[in-house]
Every structure is written in C-alpha cells, then in structure tokens.
Design an enzyme around this catalytic site. Structure first.
Site, mmCIF file in Angstrom:
data_model
loop_
_atom_site.group_PDB
_atom_site.id
_atom_site.type_symbol
_atom_site.label_atom_id
_atom_site.label_comp_id
_atom_site.label_asym_id
_atom_site.label_seq_id
_atom_site.Cartn_x
_atom_site.Cartn_y
_atom_site.Cartn_z
ATOM 1 N N SER A 125 -84.983 52.123 -110.794
ATOM 2 C CA SER A 125 -84.307 50.877 -111.165
ATOM 3 C C SER A 125 -85.125 50.079 -112.167
ATOM 4 O O SER A 125 -84.612 49.137 -112.766
ATOM 5 C CB SER A 125 -84.103 50.001 -109.926
ATOM 6 N N HIS A 146 -81.141 55.451 -116.076
ATOM 7 C CA HIS A 146 -80.826 54.451 -115.051
ATOM 8 C C HIS A 146 -79.317 54.297 -114.933
ATOM 9 O O HIS A 146 -78.659 53.754 -115.820
ATOM 10 C CB HIS A 146 -81.502 53.118 -115.404
ATOM 11 N N GLU A 158 -78.555 53.835 -118.716
ATOM 12 C CA GLU A 158 -79.614 53.452 -119.648
ATOM 13 C C GLU A 158 -80.546 54.649 -119.823
ATOM 14 O O GLU A 158 -81.024 55.209 -118.828
ATOM 15 C CB GLU A 158 -80.412 52.264 -119.096
ATOM 16 N N ASN A 197 -81.114 45.514 -115.280
ATOM 17 C CA ASN A 197 -81.662 44.851 -114.099
ATOM 18 C C ASN A 197 -82.418 43.571 -114.432
ATOM 19 O O ASN A 197 -82.514 42.671 -113.597
ATOM 20 C CB ASN A 197 -82.539 45.816 -113.291
HETATM 21 N N1 LIG Z 1 -78.740 51.615 -104.923
HETATM 22 C C1 LIG Z 1 -78.515 51.250 -106.169
HETATM 23 O O1 LIG Z 1 -77.583 50.488 -106.464
HETATM 24 C C2 LIG Z 1 -79.365 51.807 -107.283
HETATM 25 C C3 LIG Z 1 -78.916 51.672 -108.610
HETATM 26 C C4 LIG Z 1 -79.669 52.238 -109.651
HETATM 27 C C5 LIG Z 1 -80.859 52.884 -109.360
HETATM 28 N N2 LIG Z 1 -81.286 52.984 -108.054
HETATM 29 C C6 LIG Z 1 -82.532 53.733 -107.813
HETATM 30 O O2 LIG Z 1 -82.171 55.034 -107.369
HETATM 31 C C7 LIG Z 1 -83.183 55.534 -106.485
HETATM 32 C C8 LIG Z 1 -82.538 55.903 -105.159
HETATM 33 O O3 LIG Z 1 -81.945 54.744 -104.610
HETATM 34 P P1 LIG Z 1 -80.851 54.828 -103.459
HETATM 35 O O4 LIG Z 1 -80.209 53.493 -103.420
HETATM 36 O O5 LIG Z 1 -80.044 56.053 -103.642
HETATM 37 O O6 LIG Z 1 -81.800 54.997 -102.186
HETATM 38 P P2 LIG Z 1 -81.441 55.633 -100.747
HETATM 39 O O7 LIG Z 1 -82.440 55.053 -99.820
HETATM 40 O O8 LIG Z 1 -79.996 55.507 -100.457
HETATM 41 O O9 LIG Z 1 -81.748 57.183 -100.959
HETATM 42 C C9 LIG Z 1 -83.039 57.697 -101.168
HETATM 43 C C10 LIG Z 1 -83.046 59.117 -100.677
HETATM 44 O O10 LIG Z 1 -84.277 59.719 -101.052
HETATM 45 C C11 LIG Z 1 -84.696 60.523 -99.981
HETATM 46 N N3 LIG Z 1 -86.139 60.747 -100.119
HETATM 47 C C12 LIG Z 1 -87.126 59.926 -99.807
HETATM 48 N N4 LIG Z 1 -88.315 60.487 -100.132
HETATM 49 C C13 LIG Z 1 -88.013 61.696 -100.672
HETATM 50 C C14 LIG Z 1 -88.786 62.740 -101.208
HETATM 51 N N5 LIG Z 1 -90.128 62.674 -101.249
HETATM 52 N N6 LIG Z 1 -88.148 63.825 -101.688
HETATM 53 C C15 LIG Z 1 -86.791 63.913 -101.637
HETATM 54 N N7 LIG Z 1 -86.011 62.944 -101.133
HETATM 55 C C16 LIG Z 1 -86.631 61.842 -100.657
HETATM 56 C C17 LIG Z 1 -84.292 59.791 -98.735
HETATM 57 O O11 LIG Z 1 -84.229 60.685 -97.627
HETATM 58 C C18 LIG Z 1 -82.914 59.249 -99.153
HETATM 59 O O12 LIG Z 1 -81.878 60.148 -98.861
HETATM 60 C C19 LIG Z 1 -84.221 54.433 -106.382
HETATM 61 O O13 LIG Z 1 -85.232 54.678 -107.323
HETATM 62 C C20 LIG Z 1 -83.437 53.182 -106.740
HETATM 63 O O14 LIG Z 1 -84.231 52.135 -107.211
HETATM 64 C C21 LIG Z 1 -80.561 52.474 -107.019
#
Ligand SMILES: NC(=O)c1ccc[n+]([C@@H]2O[C@H](COP(=O)([O-])OP(=O)(O)OC[C@H]3O[C@@H](n4cnc5c(N)ncnc54)[C@H](O)[C@@H]3O)[C@@H](O)[C@H]2O)c1
Length: 325
Positions: A125, A146, A158, A197
């Site tokens: 993010s 992103h 992005e 963001n």
């Molecule tokens: N949620 C949003 O709206 C959003 C938007 C844009 C970007 N992001 C970014 O996307 C990424 C994921 O966010 P999310 O909301 O999907 O989180 P989430 O918590 O829903 O999912 C994260 C996943 O990663 C897994 N995980 C953790 N450690 C791991 C590892 N070492 N190897 C493999 N899998 C692993 C977890 O088991 C989980 O399933 C983050 O970097 C976040 O900042 C999130």
C-alpha cells in the site's frame, strides 16, 4: 538483469487474503493461469468460496457469462509451496501482510525460486519498493503494482518505479495492465503511499479529526463525501475540478483554510480506541459503525454490484477528453 518476458502468460499471486484472491481473479478473468500461494492453508482454501461468490455477482451483473466464470475459476490453482507457485510463471504479485520484514523474506525466497526473467511485483500500500527489491539478487526486476480493493472492479493500478527498477520492467508491467483493461498510472518516485493513498489519507485523517472534535456524526461526514465532492471525483479528479471552479477561487480559499486543517502526525482518539477494543470494522462486527449481525460476505457482494454499475459508466466515459498539460 535477465530479459523481461516477451509476453505474460502465467502468473503467481502470493497471499490469498482480501487483495490476493481478488488480484488472482482479475488475472484469471483475463485468461491467465494463476497459482495462488499462502502460508495459511485454511485461508487459502477459503479463497475458493470467496472467488466463487464474486464470480456469481459478476455473472448476475452481466459482466461475465457463466461459462467464462467457470473457466476463470478453473484457471486458479492453490498451493502452500512458494517454489511450486512460482515455477514457470512470467509475473509474480506479492500480496502478503503489510510488514516490510515479511515482504523482504518473501522476496528473498522469490529471488531463489522464480524464473530469472519473471517480473516480481509487490502490492504494498505504500512501503518502499526499493527496500523490498533490495532483498532480491536482482532489484531491477522488482516493481510496485498498487491495486485498489476490490481489484477485479476498481480500474486503477499504480505502477511504481523503485530506485533500481529497469525501464523494460516498468513498461512491460504497464502494458500488461493496459491490455487487461485496467487503468494503470506511472508513479515515477518511490515515496510512501504513492499517489492514491497519500491523497486518500489526507481525506481520512481530516474526517477522523472532524469526528473526534464532534463537528459532525460519521453518518453526516460520509453523506457529505458521497453526495458532494466524492460524487464528482470519478468525472473530474482533482485538477480538472480546480480548473472548473477557478484557480483564483482555489487560491483565495487556500489562504484561510490551509492553516485550519489538521496537520497532526498521530492517529485520533476515536481510531485508537476502536483498535484497542478490537473493533476493526465490518470483519469484527463493529468499527466506526455497528455491523453486528450482518454478513460481511453479503455486504461485499452488494458493494461489488453497485461498483459494477459505476464501472459501466466509467468505461463509457472518455478519459482522454481531458486537456493535456
Ligand atoms: N486491503 C486493501 O484494501 C488493500 C489495498 C491495496 C493494497 N493492499 C496491500 O495488499 C497486501 C495484502 O493486504 P490484504 O488486505 O490482502 O491482507 P490480508 O490480511 O487480507 O491477507 C494477507 C494474506 O497474506 C498471508 N500471508 C502472511 N504472511 C505470508 C507469507 N509469509 N507468505 C505468504 N502468505 C502470507 C496471510 O495468511 C493472508 O492470507 C498488503 O501489503 C496491503 O497493504 C491492501
């Protein structure tokens, strides 16, 4: 650096959470085989049901026909082995938790197992792409991509250049998203939060500040955003809006309003207290609002349905009509 892949066929997505399963689905809908990887076997298995539910919504909204939805679901395989997930792929998207150390560990492993010419993208993010890339042997092939939630609906991705990202990696990634029907934008400097963001955070922080000071209720603030400036945003963005209202007016307003805005560097009490109580929002049944007794899956499906209607309007809108700078 090894050559950039001539074309992108197979993809891997690391992390099957909120973003990972949605990004995997976006790739699969575009015809790519995707291997979805997670360390958590239960979450990985759950992603199948979540993807099916999204596909049902896409079918009932008329966005995808039923056979194509089944074909997209069949293109996604699941594994808890990172080396299996990335074997033979052209494009890897990391979407694990937002912790730099965890991302660096994953990229160090990727460096050892992904094909030499695969592009390695992080969906952070706003963490430093350069710091993530430094964990690999070949930072030139690491790029920030992103996405915005839900990734199979929101057009923007992005494409963020790290300090060492190769031009060919940036270009191939941008072209890949454009061909997929997304709306990519270049971010030329690796700064925290990128474009989306940073701007969104300025708004969220001021909204929490207004709530904390009792200026208006959460309902009133959301209503004002949705029915007011938020209503125009998909059409005008920021700079078209200020050109429409007049830079003279903008300049006048900035003189008295800028000193009034909340420039705090710490989260507001209302947010701190909610997090201390474990009230994380929809997923725990309470957040700023009370969601108790409501099914998050149903609410996400309803959200997607409404966003798909907005997407249809967005797709019919000529983005290029904007005068060039
Ligand atoms: N949620 C949003 O709206 C959003 C938007 C844009 C970007 N992001 C970014 O996307 C990424 C994921 O966010 P999310 O909301 O999907 O989180 P989430 O918590 O829903 O999912 C994260 C996943 O990663 C897994 N995980 C953790 N450690 C791991 C590892 N070492 N190897 C493999 N899998 C692993 C977890 O088991 C989980 O399933 C983050 O970097 C976040 O900042 C999130």
């Amino acid at each position: 650096m090894s050559a950039t892949p001539a074309r992108i066929d197979d993809a891997a997505v690391l992390g099957s959470g909120v973003m990972g399963h949605g990004i995997a689905l976006a790739f699969a809908l575009d015809g790519h085989r995707v291997s979805l990887y997670d360390v958590n076997e239960d979450l990985l298995a759950e992603s199948e049901g979540r993807i099916r539910s999204v596909l049902d919504t896409l079918v009932s909204a008329g966005e995808v026909d039923a056979d194509d939805a089944d074909a997209a679901a069949a293109r996604i395989t699941r594994t808890t082995s990172l080396s299996d997930a990335v074997s033979g792929v052209d494009f890897v998207t990391e979407a694990v938790v937002e912790e730099l150390d965890v991302k660096r560990e994953v990229f160090a492993e990727l460096s050892a197992h992904a094909p030499d010419d695969a592009i390695l993208a992080t969906n952070t993010s706003g963490l430093s792409i350069t710091a993530v890339a430094d964990a690999t042997d070949d930072p030139e092939r690491v790029v920030g991509t992103h996405w915005f939630n839900p990734p199979y609906v929101v057009p923007l991705v992005e494409v963020v250049r790290g300090e060492e990202t190769a031009d060919s990696v940036v270009e191939t990634t941008y072209d890949f998203f454009e061909a997929m029907g997304k709306t990519p934008v270049h971010v030329e400097k690796d700064i925290p939060g990128f474009i989306g963001n940073r701007i969104q955070m300025a708004m969220i922080y001021e909204a929490f500040s207004l709530l904390d000071r009792g200026v208006a209720s959460a309902e009133a603030i959301d209503r004002a955003v949705k029915a007011g400036f938020g209503f125009r945003l998909p059409l005008l963005g920021v700079f078209e809006k200020v050109d429409h209202s007049g830079l003279d007016v903008e300049h006048e307003v900035e003189q008295y309003l800028l000193p009034e805005l909340d420039r705090g560097t710490e989260s507001k009490d209302v947010l701190n207290e909610a997090v201390e109580n474990g009230d994380y929002g929809l997923k725990t049944g309470a957040g700023v609002y009370d969601w108790e007794g409501l099914d998050p899956g149903e609410i996400y499906d309803q959200r997607d349905e409404a966003l798909l209607a907005i997407l249809d309007l967005y797709d019919s809108y000529d983005m290029e009509r904007t005068p060039r700078t």
